[in-house]
Design a protein around this motif. Structure first.
Motif, short mmCIF file in Angstrom:
data_model
loop_
_atom_site.label_atom_id
_atom_site.label_comp_id
_atom_site.label_asym_id
_atom_site.label_seq_id
_atom_site.Cartn_x
_atom_site.Cartn_y
_atom_site.Cartn_z
N ASN A 50 -13.04 -6.03 1.92
CA ASN A 50 -13.45 -7.33 2.26
C ASN A 50 -14.09 -8.08 1.53
N TYR A 106 -4.13 -8.39 10.51
CA TYR A 106 -4.34 -8.29 9.00
C TYR A 106 -3.26 -9.19 8.36
N GLY A 146 -7.34 -6.92 -1.25
CA GLY A 146 -5.89 -6.26 -0.46
C GLY A 146 -5.07 -7.72 -0.26
N LEU A 147 -5.69 -8.67 -0.13
CA LEU A 147 -4.85 -10.16 0.09
C LEU A 147 -4.36 -10.54 -1.26
N VAL A 171 -7.35 -0.11 -0.38
CA VAL A 171 -8.60 -0.74 -0.97
C VAL A 171 -9.84 0.25 -0.68
N GLY A 187 -11.53 -9.45 -0.78
CA GLY A 187 -10.20 -10.02 -0.72
C GLY A 187 -9.23 -9.45 -1.74
N ASP A 235 -1.05 -3.27 10.66
CA ASP A 235 -1.96 -4.13 11.81
C ASP A 235 -1.74 -5.36 11.42
N ARG A 295 -1.88 -12.52 7.89
CA ARG A 295 -2.50 -13.68 7.06
C ARG A 295 -1.56 -14.03 6.04
C1 LIG Z 1 -6.81 -2.55 5.28
C2 LIG Z 1 -7.23 -2.93 3.94
C3 LIG Z 1 -5.98 -2.76 2.70
C4 LIG Z 1 -7.62 -4.40 3.68
O1 LIG Z 1 -8.19 -4.67 2.20
P1 LIG Z 1 -9.34 -5.41 1.93
O2 LIG Z 1 -9.34 -5.76 0.33
O3 LIG Z 1 -10.59 -4.91 2.38
O4 LIG Z 1 -9.13 -6.67 2.87
P2 LIG Z 1 -9.34 -8.41 2.47
O5 LIG Z 1 -10.74 -8.29 1.30
O6 LIG Z 1 -8.09 -8.75 1.58
O7 LIG Z 1 -9.36 -9.30 3.79
C5 LIG Z 1 -10.43 -9.08 4.53
C6 LIG Z 1 -10.39 -9.62 5.83
O8 LIG Z 1 -9.19 -9.09 6.50
C7 LIG Z 1 -9.94 -8.45 7.72
N1 LIG Z 1 -9.44 -7.04 7.77
C8 LIG Z 1 -9.43 -6.05 7.20
N2 LIG Z 1 -8.55 -5.10 7.71
C9 LIG Z 1 -8.03 -5.47 8.75
C10 LIG Z 1 -7.37 -4.94 9.94
N3 LIG Z 1 -6.88 -3.83 9.90
N4 LIG Z 1 -7.04 -5.61 11.04
C11 LIG Z 1 -7.49 -7.23 11.02
N5 LIG Z 1 -8.22 -7.60 10.02
C12 LIG Z 1 -8.55 -6.77 9.19
C13 LIG Z 1 -11.41 -8.23 7.48
O9 LIG Z 1 -12.09 -8.56 8.64
C14 LIG Z 1 -11.68 -9.58 6.69
O10 LIG Z 1 -11.81 -10.65 7.39
P3 LIG Z 1 -12.64 -11.97 6.93
O11 LIG Z 1 -11.90 -12.66 5.82
O12 LIG Z 1 -12.36 -12.84 8.08
O13 LIG Z 1 -13.90 -11.43 6.61
C15 LIG Z 1 -8.08 -2.19 3.43
O14 LIG Z 1 -9.35 -2.14 4.27
C16 LIG Z 1 -7.81 -0.41 3.45
O15 LIG Z 1 -7.11 -0.11 2.55
N6 LIG Z 1 -8.32 0.02 4.60
C17 LIG Z 1 -7.67 1.49 4.77
C18 LIG Z 1 -6.39 1.66 5.04
C19 LIG Z 1 -6.30 1.05 6.77
O16 LIG Z 1 -7.13 0.94 7.30
N7 LIG Z 1 -5.07 0.45 6.71
C20 LIG Z 1 -4.94 -0.17 7.97
C21 LIG Z 1 -4.25 -1.50 7.78
S1 LIG Z 1 -2.59 -0.99 7.81
#
Ligand SMILES: CC(C)(COP(=O)(O)OP(=O)(O)OC[C@H]1O[C@@H](n2cnc3c(N)ncnc32)[C@H](O)[C@@H]1OP(=O)(O)O)[C@@H](O)C(=O)NCCC(=O)NCCS
Length: 174
Positions: A93, A124, A97-98, A87, A95, A121, A127
């Motif tokens: 943050n 994450y 990714g979910l 994302v 929603g 992770d 969920r």
């Molecule tokens: C990881 C990723 C896909 C999440 O997508 P997103 O659209 O931002 O996440 P969402 O909006 O669906 O979910 C957000 C929630 O997940 C939590 N969250 C996001 N990344 C997380 C992680 N790596 N570990 C734990 N929780 C995480 C957020 O704190 C948030 O929590 P809340 O609902 O309590 O506020 C995105 O941040 C990303 O692309 N990151 C870069 C790649 C990366 O770091 N990947 C690591 C995971 S393998």
């Protein structure tokens, strides 16, 4: 597809490839291709119907997910490898990714897939139902932190049938 979020998913088109590569570089950095997960995608094609993205009028492609066909162990048990999921930093943050995971996992189940694996992770991916694979049950073709090797069953009991080395499905000799 519709959801209560202000985003809609759509199927990835060939013309989206460059935008998705750019998003992945932005999210994971240029060294992403050295990860063991990438070994499992080499020579494969992403599973049809499970590559989704989210577009944004200002930033273009802001979210993307894909799945890859695996075969596991001597029996060649079929599974899917989820990822990459990314994302855009300016749309995290919210929603996205979910949303991408929920829609594609539901579609994978309808398509008859039984087991989905990923490296990521646990807090994450937990969920949407992912848990750690019991240590030693599955092997990857390279280094991986066992705590980050996760699974979700789309059919109850599917993990028990998977044992051994994870391969790209086309590498399984049968
Ligand atoms: C990881 C990723 C896909 C999440 O997508 P997103 O659209 O931002 O996440 P969402 O909006 O669906 O979910 C957000 C929630 O997940 C939590 N969250 C996001 N990344 C997380 C992680 N790596 N570990 C734990 N929780 C995480 C957020 O704190 C948030 O929590 P809340 O609902 O309590 O506020 C995105 O941040 C990303 O692309 N990151 C870069 C790649 C990366 O770091 N990947 C690591 C995971 S393998």
């Amino acid at each position: 597809m519709t959801s209560s979020l202000p985003f809609a998913t759509s199927q990835v088109l060939l013309s989206d490839d460059d935008a998705i590569e750019h998003l992945l570089d932005l999210s994971f950095g240029p060294t992403r291709r050295s990860k063991t997960s990438y070994r499992l995608r080499e020579g494969s094609t992403a599973v049809r119907g499970l590559s989704l993205l989210v577009r944004d009028s200002a930033l273009g492609v802001v979210g993307a997910i894909s799945y890859w066909p695996l075969a596991i162990g001597a029996r060649g048990t079929r599974a899917l490898l989820l990822g990459p999921l990314a994302v855009h930093p300016e749309r995290q943050n919210l929603g996205i990714g979910l949303l991408l995971m929920r829609e594609t996992l539901a579609a994978a189940k309808i398509l008859g897939h039984k087991l989905v694996l990923l490296v990521g992770d646990a807090p994450y991916y937990g969920r949407v139902g992912f848990s750690q694979v019991p240590e030693g049950q599955l092997l990857m073709p390279g280094p991986v932190d066992a705590k980050r090797l996760l699974y979700v069953e789309l059919v109850p009991g599917a993990l028990a049938e998977a044992q051994g080395l994870m391969m790209a499905a086309h590498q399984f000799a049968g």
